[in-house]
Write a protein that holds these residues in place. Structure first.
Motif, PDB file in Angstrom:
ATOM      1  N   LYS A  18      12.023  -0.145 -10.712  1.00 47.13           N
ATOM      2  CA  LYS A  18      12.426  -1.208  -9.785  1.00 47.13           C
ATOM      3  C   LYS A  18      12.197  -2.580 -10.396  1.00 47.13           C
ATOM      4  O   LYS A  18      11.626  -2.734 -11.465  1.00 47.13           O
ATOM      5  N   HIS A  19      12.618  -3.606  -9.661  1.00 45.86           N
ATOM      6  CA  HIS A  19      12.522  -4.994 -10.117  1.00 45.86           C
ATOM      7  C   HIS A  19      11.061  -5.453 -10.173  1.00 45.86           C
ATOM      8  O   HIS A  19      10.250  -5.081  -9.340  1.00 45.86           O
ATOM      9  N   MET A  20      10.752  -6.289 -11.173  1.00 51.36           N
ATOM     10  CA  MET A  20       9.415  -6.863 -11.275  1.00 51.36           C
ATOM     11  C   MET A  20       9.489  -8.377 -11.119  1.00 51.36           C
ATOM     12  O   MET A  20      10.459  -9.002 -11.529  1.00 51.36           O
ATOM     13  N   LYS A  21       8.455  -8.919 -10.530  1.00 53.32           N
ATOM     14  CA  LYS A  21       8.370 -10.353 -10.267  1.00 53.32           C
ATOM     15  C   LYS A  21       7.285 -10.952 -11.162  1.00 53.32           C
ATOM     16  O   LYS A  21       6.214 -10.376 -11.326  1.00 53.32           O
ATOM     17  N   VAL A  22       7.573 -12.119 -11.749  1.00 59.90           N
ATOM     18  CA  VAL A  22       6.589 -12.815 -12.575  1.00 59.90           C
ATOM     19  C   VAL A  22       5.505 -13.371 -11.662  1.00 59.90           C
ATOM     20  O   VAL A  22       5.785 -14.067 -10.691  1.00 59.90           O
ATOM     21  N   ILE A  23       4.242 -13.040 -11.979  1.00 58.19           N
ATOM     22  CA  ILE A  23       3.130 -13.522 -11.152  1.00 58.19           C
ATOM     23  C   ILE A  23       2.187 -14.428 -11.931  1.00 58.19           C
ATOM     24  O   ILE A  23       1.172 -14.866 -11.406  1.00 58.19           O
ATOM     25  N   GLY A  24       2.518 -14.702 -13.178  1.00 54.67           N
ATOM     26  CA  GLY A  24       1.676 -15.576 -13.976  1.00 54.67           C
ATOM     27  C   GLY A  24       1.757 -15.225 -15.446  1.00 54.67           C
ATOM     28  O   GLY A  24       2.636 -14.478 -15.879  1.00 54.67           O
ATOM     29  N   THR A  25       0.822 -15.769 -16.208  1.00 64.26           N
ATOM     30  CA  THR A  25       0.750 -15.502 -17.634  1.00 64.26           C
ATOM     31  C   THR A  25      -0.701 -15.278 -18.015  1.00 64.26           C
ATOM     32  O   THR A  25      -1.611 -15.582 -17.237  1.00 64.26           O
ATOM     33  N   ARG A  26      -0.884 -14.765 -19.212  1.00 61.34           N
ATOM     34  CA  ARG A  26      -2.230 -14.637 -19.767  1.00 61.34           C
ATOM     35  C   ARG A  26      -2.130 -14.772 -21.265  1.00 61.34           C
ATOM     36  O   ARG A  26      -1.083 -14.498 -21.859  1.00 61.34           O
ATOM     37  N   CYS A  47       5.399  -5.060 -10.119  1.00 61.66           N
ATOM     38  CA  CYS A  47       6.501  -4.255  -9.605  1.00 61.66           C
ATOM     39  C   CYS A  47       6.578  -4.479  -8.098  1.00 61.66           C
ATOM     40  O   CYS A  47       5.581  -4.348  -7.388  1.00 61.66           O
ATOM     41  N   GLU A  48       7.768  -4.827  -7.634  1.00 56.36           N
ATOM     42  CA  GLU A  48       7.938  -5.090  -6.208  1.00 56.36           C
ATOM     43  C   GLU A  48       7.931  -3.807  -5.379  1.00 56.36           C
ATOM     44  O   GLU A  48       7.744  -3.852  -4.179  1.00 56.36           O
ATOM     45  N   ILE A  53       0.751  -3.950 -11.925  1.00 56.98           N
ATOM     46  CA  ILE A  53       0.899  -5.119 -12.783  1.00 56.98           C
ATOM     47  C   ILE A  53       1.133  -4.663 -14.218  1.00 56.98           C
ATOM     48  O   ILE A  53       0.471  -3.750 -14.707  1.00 56.98           O
ATOM     49  N   HIS A  54       2.084  -5.303 -14.886  1.00 57.94           N
ATOM     50  CA  HIS A  54       2.430  -5.008 -16.273  1.00 57.94           C
ATOM     51  C   HIS A  54       2.433  -6.318 -17.053  1.00 57.94           C
ATOM     52  O   HIS A  54       2.643  -7.383 -16.483  1.00 57.94           O
ATOM     53  N   HIS A  55       2.200  -6.220 -18.358  1.00 60.76           N
ATOM     54  CA  HIS A  55       2.266  -7.370 -19.243  1.00 60.76           C
ATOM     55  C   HIS A  55       3.445  -7.188 -20.182  1.00 60.76           C
ATOM     56  O   HIS A  55       3.622  -6.116 -20.751  1.00 60.76           O
ATOM     57  N   GLU A  56       4.225  -8.229 -20.349  1.00 63.54           N
ATOM     58  CA  GLU A  56       5.418  -8.174 -21.185  1.00 63.54           C
ATOM     59  C   GLU A  56       5.021  -8.437 -22.638  1.00 63.54           C
ATOM     60  O   GLU A  56       4.908  -9.578 -23.067  1.00 63.54           O
TER      61      GLU A  56
END
Length: 173
Positions: A18-26, A47-48, A53-56
């Motif tokens: 499913k679609h993922m939304k950006v929630i910040g950076t690290r 993931c909505e 939570i995943h890191h790109e």
């Protein structure tokens, strides 16, 4: 010096698609072949559907490793002749990590190729007694530079990457 890492396309969640939304950076640090440390600012995605939570990560980084993929790949390809500036205990851990997981990776890659209906003779992986583990793995992903990234990406994207991040956490409180 810090680099911002951002994918050019929308990435589906590796766990449910499913679609993922950006929630910040690290910040993510990595050491290159010269021993220089780089800082990469990578996106955190949620993931909505399932909320995980995943890191790109870009292809030149391996999950939970502190050196760039190219460094690790050089050591795995030629353990006795490389110019990677890492101490002997780090080199030993990389080799131990590789030989512990390589059979799992091979079977996962074959499974992924079958699931995605990819044909080829490479699906008939040599038995464990024929060739080295690295040769068998290279039979699936090739032996050109970047082979480690070609192993890591599908395993991560199919949610099959096993991490040992918490292996050294104490159990008591």
């Amino acid at each position: 010096m810090e680099f911002l890492v951002r994918g050019a396309k929308k990435v589906p969640s590796p766990c449910c698609g499913k679609h993922m939304k950006v929630i910040g950076t690290r910040d993510r640090k990595a050491i290159d072949r010269s021993g220089k440390k780089h800082i990469y600012n990578i996106r955190r995605l949620r993931c909505e559907q399932c909320g995980k939570i995943h890191h790109e990560l870009p292809e030149f980084l391996v999950p939970y490793k502190r050196y760039k993929a190219k460094c690790i790949e050089m050591v795995l390809t030629n353990p006795s002749n490389h110019d990677v500036p890492a101490d002997e205990s780090t080199l030993y851990r990389w080799l131990d990590w590789f030989y512990f997981y390589v059979e799992y990776w091979i079977h996962c890659l074959v499974s992924i190729k079958r699931q995605t209906q990819q044909d080829g003779e490479d699906l008939e992986v040599l038995p464990e007694t024929a060739g080295t583990a690295l040769q068998r793995l290279e039979g699936l992903v090739g032996n050109e530079s970047g082979w480690l990234a070609r192993v890591v990406r599908p395993l991560v994207n199919f949610y099959l990457w096993i991490h040992t991040r918490s292996a050294f956490l104490s159990g008591g409180g």
